[in-house]
Design an enzyme around this catalytic site. Structure first.
Site, PDB file in Angstrom:
ATOM      1  N   TYR A   1       1.017  -1.573  -0.255  1.00 50.40           N
ATOM      2  CA  TYR A   1       0.090   0.710  -0.334  1.00 50.40           C
ATOM      3  C   TYR A   1       1.130   1.336  -0.176  1.00 50.40           C
ATOM      4  O   TYR A   1      -0.106   2.860  -0.172  1.00 50.40           O
ATOM      5  CB  TYR A   1      -0.908  -0.014   1.333  1.00 50.40           C
ATOM      6  CG  TYR A   1      -1.781  -0.976   1.504  1.00 50.40           C
ATOM      7  CD1 TYR A   1      -2.851  -1.570   0.273  1.00 50.40           C
ATOM      8  CD2 TYR A   1      -1.908  -1.805   2.079  1.00 50.40           C
ATOM      9  CE1 TYR A   1      -3.865  -2.293   0.147  1.00 50.40           C
ATOM     10  CE2 TYR A   1      -2.861  -3.042   1.591  1.00 50.40           C
ATOM     11  CZ  TYR A   1      -3.401  -3.489   1.127  1.00 50.40           C
ATOM     12  OH  TYR A   1      -4.798  -5.034   1.009  1.00 50.40           O
TER      13      TYR A   1
ATOM     14  N   HIS B   1      -8.405   1.921  -5.775  1.00 47.54           N
ATOM     15  CA  HIS B   1      -7.655   0.680  -5.138  1.00 47.54           C
ATOM     16  C   HIS B   1      -5.953   1.175  -5.451  1.00 47.54           C
ATOM     17  O   HIS B   1      -5.781   1.499  -6.014  1.00 47.54           O
ATOM     18  CB  HIS B   1      -8.186  -0.867  -5.144  1.00 47.54           C
ATOM     19  CG  HIS B   1      -9.423  -1.160  -5.055  1.00 47.54           C
ATOM     20  ND1 HIS B   1     -10.429  -1.698  -3.651  1.00 47.54           N
ATOM     21  CD2 HIS B   1     -10.099  -1.430  -5.745  1.00 47.54           C
ATOM     22  CE1 HIS B   1     -11.390  -1.376  -3.607  1.00 47.54           C
ATOM     23  NE2 HIS B   1     -12.077  -1.719  -5.550  1.00 47.54           N
TER      24      HIS B   1
END
Length: 148
Positions: A22, A100
């Site tokens: 991430y 995302h």
């Protein structure tokens, strides 16, 4: 033009949670950068992160009453589990872009299914924090191309 930016469960842990997947930016960093891009486009942002599905659903309902023109939604794990979040988006009819940070299609099999995608105008995944700005530009461009 007002755009709502919603972030779901565990996104408050960005910068700490699995940075190899991430990245190192915090959610606050991402939203600060997005706010600068929005200001340059003359767009007002309202932002919310919650680890609670019902809070996100209530905010989507409220957005309808506020005449919000678009939603940028990173539903986190609710992507793969929440029919209720999907129904809220479908119910209000506000153009929504699903975002995302990672490429969900290159990860575990369960991450490849989205309940949100069929009711969103598009999905952006795999471009990290840039995905939020791409979603913003898509919503602004959509408005401009329709002359609204």
């Amino acid at each position: 033009m007002k755009i709502l930016v919603l972030n779901g469960p565990n996104l408050n842990l960005l910068g700490v949670r699995e940075p190899g997947i991430y990245g190192n930016q915090t959610l606050e960093d991402i939203l600060t950068d997005l706010g600068q891009a929005a200001a340059a486009l003359g767009v007002e942002l309202a932002c919310l992160q919650s680890n609670h599905e019902g809070v996100l659903i209530d905010r989507i309902h409220q957005a309808h009453q506020e005449a919000v023109r678009g939603i940028i939604l990173n539903p986190g794990g609710l992507t793969h589990t929440s029919v209720a979040l999907r129904d809220a988006i479908a119910g209000v009819g506000i153009p929504t872009v699903e975002v995302h940070l990672s490429n969900v299609h290159a990860r575990e099999e369960f991450r490849r299914h989205s309940f949100i995608a069929p009711v969103a105008i598009g999905q952006i995944s795999g471009f990290g924090a840039l995905g939020y700005e791409l979603a913003l530009r898509a919503l602004v461009g959509r408005k401009e191309s329709r002359g609204k």
